[in-house]
Write a protein that holds these residues in place. Structure first.
Motif, PDB file in Angstrom:
ATOM      1  N   LYS A   1       0.820  -1.226   0.000  1.00 11.42           N
ATOM      2  CA  LYS A   1       0.000   0.000   0.000  1.00 11.42           C
ATOM      3  C   LYS A   1       0.843   1.261   0.000  1.00 11.42           C
ATOM      4  CE  LYS A   1      -4.086  -1.694   2.443  1.00 11.42           C
ATOM      5  NZ  LYS A   1      -3.830  -2.369   3.718  1.00 11.42           N
ATOM      6  N   VAL A   2       1.975   1.252   0.714  1.00 18.27           N
ATOM      7  CA  VAL A   2       2.728   2.518   0.839  1.00 18.27           C
ATOM      8  C   VAL A   2       3.661   2.803  -0.338  1.00 18.27           C
ATOM      9  CG1 VAL A   2       2.620   2.532   3.369  1.00 18.27           C
ATOM     10  CG2 VAL A   2       4.636   1.534   2.227  1.00 18.27           C
ATOM     11  N   CYS A   3       3.891   1.829  -1.193  1.00 17.88           N
ATOM     12  CA  CYS A   3       4.814   2.090  -2.309  1.00 17.88           C
ATOM     13  C   CYS A   3       4.188   3.093  -3.292  1.00 17.88           C
ATOM     14  CB  CYS A   3       5.160   0.793  -3.046  1.00 17.88           C
ATOM     15  SG  CYS A   3       6.203   1.143  -4.486  1.00 17.88           S
ATOM     16  N   PRO A   4       4.795   4.255  -3.467  1.00 21.79           N
ATOM     17  CA  PRO A   4       4.182   5.264  -4.346  1.00 21.79           C
ATOM     18  C   PRO A   4       4.234   4.896  -5.823  1.00 21.79           C
ATOM     19  CG  PRO A   4       6.321   6.042  -3.560  1.00 21.79           C
ATOM     20  CD  PRO A   4       6.056   4.743  -2.857  1.00 21.79           C
ATOM     21  N   LEU A   5       5.060   3.897  -6.162  1.00 24.14           N
ATOM     22  CA  LEU A   5       5.181   3.514  -7.570  1.00 24.14           C
ATOM     23  C   LEU A   5       4.504   2.166  -7.862  1.00 24.14           C
ATOM     24  CD1 LEU A   5       8.841   4.622  -8.438  1.00 24.14           C
ATOM     25  CD2 LEU A   5       6.758   5.960  -8.416  1.00 24.14           C
TER      26      LEU A   5
ATOM     27  N   ASN B   1       5.161  -0.757  -6.875  1.00 28.25           N
ATOM     28  CA  ASN B   1       6.229  -1.661  -7.307  1.00 28.25           C
ATOM     29  C   ASN B   1       6.290  -2.961  -6.501  1.00 28.25           C
ATOM     30  OD1 ASN B   1       8.597  -2.273  -8.845  1.00 28.25           O
ATOM     31  ND2 ASN B   1       9.816  -1.785  -7.031  1.00 28.25           N
ATOM     32  N   ILE B   2       5.384  -3.104  -5.524  1.00 27.36           N
ATOM     33  CA  ILE B   2       5.443  -4.309  -4.670  1.00 27.36           C
ATOM     34  C   ILE B   2       4.126  -5.070  -4.805  1.00 27.36           C
ATOM     35  CG2 ILE B   2       5.803  -5.155  -2.299  1.00 27.36           C
ATOM     36  CD1 ILE B   2       7.163  -2.475  -1.661  1.00 27.36           C
TER      37      ILE B   2
ATOM     38  N   ASN C   1      10.446  -1.186 -10.869  1.00 21.35           N
ATOM     39  CA  ASN C   1      10.175   0.253 -10.942  1.00 21.35           C
ATOM     40  C   ASN C   1      10.303   0.885  -9.547  1.00 21.35           C
ATOM     41  OD1 ASN C   1       9.274   2.755 -11.812  1.00 21.35           O
ATOM     42  ND2 ASN C   1       7.111   2.218 -11.517  1.00 21.35           N
ATOM     43  N   CYS C   2      11.537   1.086  -9.111  1.00 25.21           N
ATOM     44  CA  CYS C   2      11.770   1.562  -7.740  1.00 25.21           C
ATOM     45  C   CYS C   2      12.590   2.839  -7.764  1.00 25.21           C
ATOM     46  CB  CYS C   2      12.512   0.488  -6.956  1.00 25.21           C
ATOM     47  SG  CYS C   2      12.974   0.995  -5.286  1.00 25.21           S
ATOM     48  N   THR C   3      12.235   3.779  -6.893  1.00 26.41           N
ATOM     49  CA  THR C   3      13.003   5.022  -6.821  1.00 26.41           C
ATOM     50  C   THR C   3      13.713   5.174  -5.472  1.00 26.41           C
ATOM     51  OG1 THR C   3      12.900   7.369  -7.386  1.00 26.41           O
ATOM     52  CG2 THR C   3      11.043   6.514  -6.127  1.00 26.41           C
ATOM     53  N   HIS C   4      13.818   4.067  -4.753  1.00 30.38           N
ATOM     54  CA  HIS C   4      14.498   4.033  -3.448  1.00 30.38           C
ATOM     55  C   HIS C   4      13.910   5.034  -2.453  1.00 30.38           C
ATOM     56  CE1 HIS C   4      18.542   1.685  -3.734  1.00 30.38           C
ATOM     57  NE2 HIS C   4      17.498   0.967  -4.123  1.00 30.38           N
ATOM     58  N   CYS C   5      12.587   5.212  -2.498  1.00 30.29           N
ATOM     59  CA  CYS C   5      11.980   6.217  -1.603  1.00 30.29           C
ATOM     60  C   CYS C   5      12.022   5.793  -0.146  1.00 30.29           C
ATOM     61  CB  CYS C   5      10.542   6.495  -2.030  1.00 30.29           C
ATOM     62  SG  CYS C   5       9.385   5.195  -1.540  1.00 30.29           S
TER      63      CYS C   5
END
Ligand SMILES: Cc1cc2nc3c(=O)[nH]c(=O)nc-3n(C[C@H](O)[C@H](O)[C@H](O)COP(=O)(O)O)c2cc1C
Ligand code: SF4
Ligand code: SF4
Length: 255
Positions: free
Chosen positions: A197-201, A203-204, A216-220
Motif C-alpha cells: 500500500k505505501v509504495c508510491p510507484l 512496485n510491490i 520500478n523503484c526510486t528508493h523512496c
C-alpha cells in the motif's frame, strides 16, 4: 495548488503545512501518476512543488511529473525540497525545467527534515528528529507568506562544474543503484500488505503472502521504513538500524 511527492512523509508534511498556510489544497502527484491519463491543469497563478532531494536534486518522480503533466504557461512555480542536508543543484534543475515548461521560476528553498535513506545512512535519534521537524515548521512559517504574496525566493547560483559533476553522479546512481535486488523480507513479516500500500510507484506485490519487488523503484524507502514489523532489509546496509517512521509519528504535530 501545492503538489507533492513523498516516500516517508516528510515532503507531505511540509506540503500540507504550506498549503494550510497559503489557503490552498495539497495534492499527492501519485494520484495522477498511478492513473496513466495525462492530467491537464488549467488554473493560473501560484504552483508549489514539494519533494525530497534525491542525490542532490529534486526527486525524479517530481520532475518527470512536471514534464509529463499539462500546465498553463506563465504559472508562478516554487520548488520546496526536503532534505537531510542539502538540496544541491535544485535551483538550476528547477529553473531549467521552468524555462522548458514556460513557467515563471519563483525560486527554490530547502527544508531540512530527518534522514530517511536507511539503506545507506542512519536516521538520527527520535528526539533529534523532533528538533529537526520543529525547525522545519519555522521554515514553513517563514516561506509561506512569501509564496502567498508571490514574492521570489532568493537562491544560490550553481556553478557549471558543480552542476555537471552532480548531474553525472546522479545519472549513474539512478541507472545503476536504484535497484530492488537487495530488498528482502525476514521471518518477522506478518503478511499485512502495508508495504504494498505505501509504495508510491506500485512496485510491490504479495506472492505467497510475502512482498515481492518489481523493477520500478526510486528508493523512496517507504516500504522498508513503514513495515510495522521492521521485516524488510536492504542488503546489509539496513541491518540493526532504526527505521524512520515519518514526521507524524515522531512528534505531536498533526497534519
Ligand atoms: C534515494 C534517496 C536519496 C537522497 N539523497 C539526498 C541528498 O542528496 N541530499 C540530502 O540532503 N538528503 C537526501 N536524502 C534524504 C531525503 O531527501 C530526506 O530524508 C527527505 O526529507 C525525505 O522525504 P520524504 O519523507 O518526503 O520521502 C535522500 C533520500 C533518499 C531516499
Ligand atoms: S509491511 Fe512488513 S509485515 Fe507487512 S507484508 Fe510488508 S514486509 Fe510483511
Ligand atoms: S519498492 Fe520500496 S523503496 Fe522502491 S519505490 Fe516502492 S516503497 Fe519506495
Amino acid at each position: 495548488m501545492v503538489f507533492y511527492f513523498s516516500g516517508t512523509g516528510n515532503s507531505r508534511f511540509v506540503a500540507k503545512g504550506i498549503a494550510r498556510a497559503i489557503g490552498q489544497e495539497a495534492a499527492d502527484i501519485t494520484t495522477y501518476t498511478k492513473n496513466a491519463e495525462r492530467p491537464e491543469f488549467t488554473e493560473s497563478g501560484i504552483y508549489v512543488f514539494v519533494c525530497p532531494s534525491y542525490m542532490s536534486a529534486p526527486a525524479r518522480a517530481m520532475t518527470d511529473f512536471i514534464e509529463w503533466a499539462e500546465f498553463p504557461s506563465g504559472i508562478k512555480a516554487y520548488f520546496i525540497v526536503t532534505c537531510a542536508a542539502s538540496m544541491g543543484i535544485t535551483p538550476k534543475v528547477a529553473s531549467e525545467l521552468c524555462e522548458k515548461k514556460g513557467f515563471e521560476f519563483m525560486g527554490a528553498a530547502q527544508i531540512e527534515m530527518p534522514q530517511n535513506y536507511i539503506a545507506l545512512f542512519t536516521t538520527k535519534k527520535v528526539e533529534e528528529n523532533i528538533d529537526i521537524i520543529e525547525k522545519a515548521e519555522n521554515e514553513i512559517e517563514r516561506l509561506s507568506p512569501l509564496i502567498a504574496d508571490g514574492e521570489k525566493i532568493e537562491c544560490k547560483k550553481i556553478g557549471s562544474v558543480e552542476y555537471s559533476v552532480t548531474r553525472w553522479v546522479r545519472d549513474v546512481y539512478y541507472k545503476n543503484f536504484m535497484k530492488t535486488k537487495k530488498f528482502r523480507v525476514t521471518e518477522t513479516c506478518i503478511s499485512c500488505g502495508k508495504c504494498v500500500k505505501v509504495c508510491p510507484l506500485s512496485n510491490i506485490s504479495m506472492k505467497d503472502g510475502k512482498p515481492s519487488w518489481g523493477t520500478n523503484c526510486t528508493h523512496c524507502m517507504a516500504c522498508i521504513n513503514q513495515c510495522p514489523k521492521d521485516a524488510i532489509e536492504y542488503g546489509k546496509g539496513s541491518v540493526g538500524k532504526p527505521r524512520y517512521k515519518g514526521p507524524e509519528t515522531n512528534n505531536s504535530v498533526k497534519e
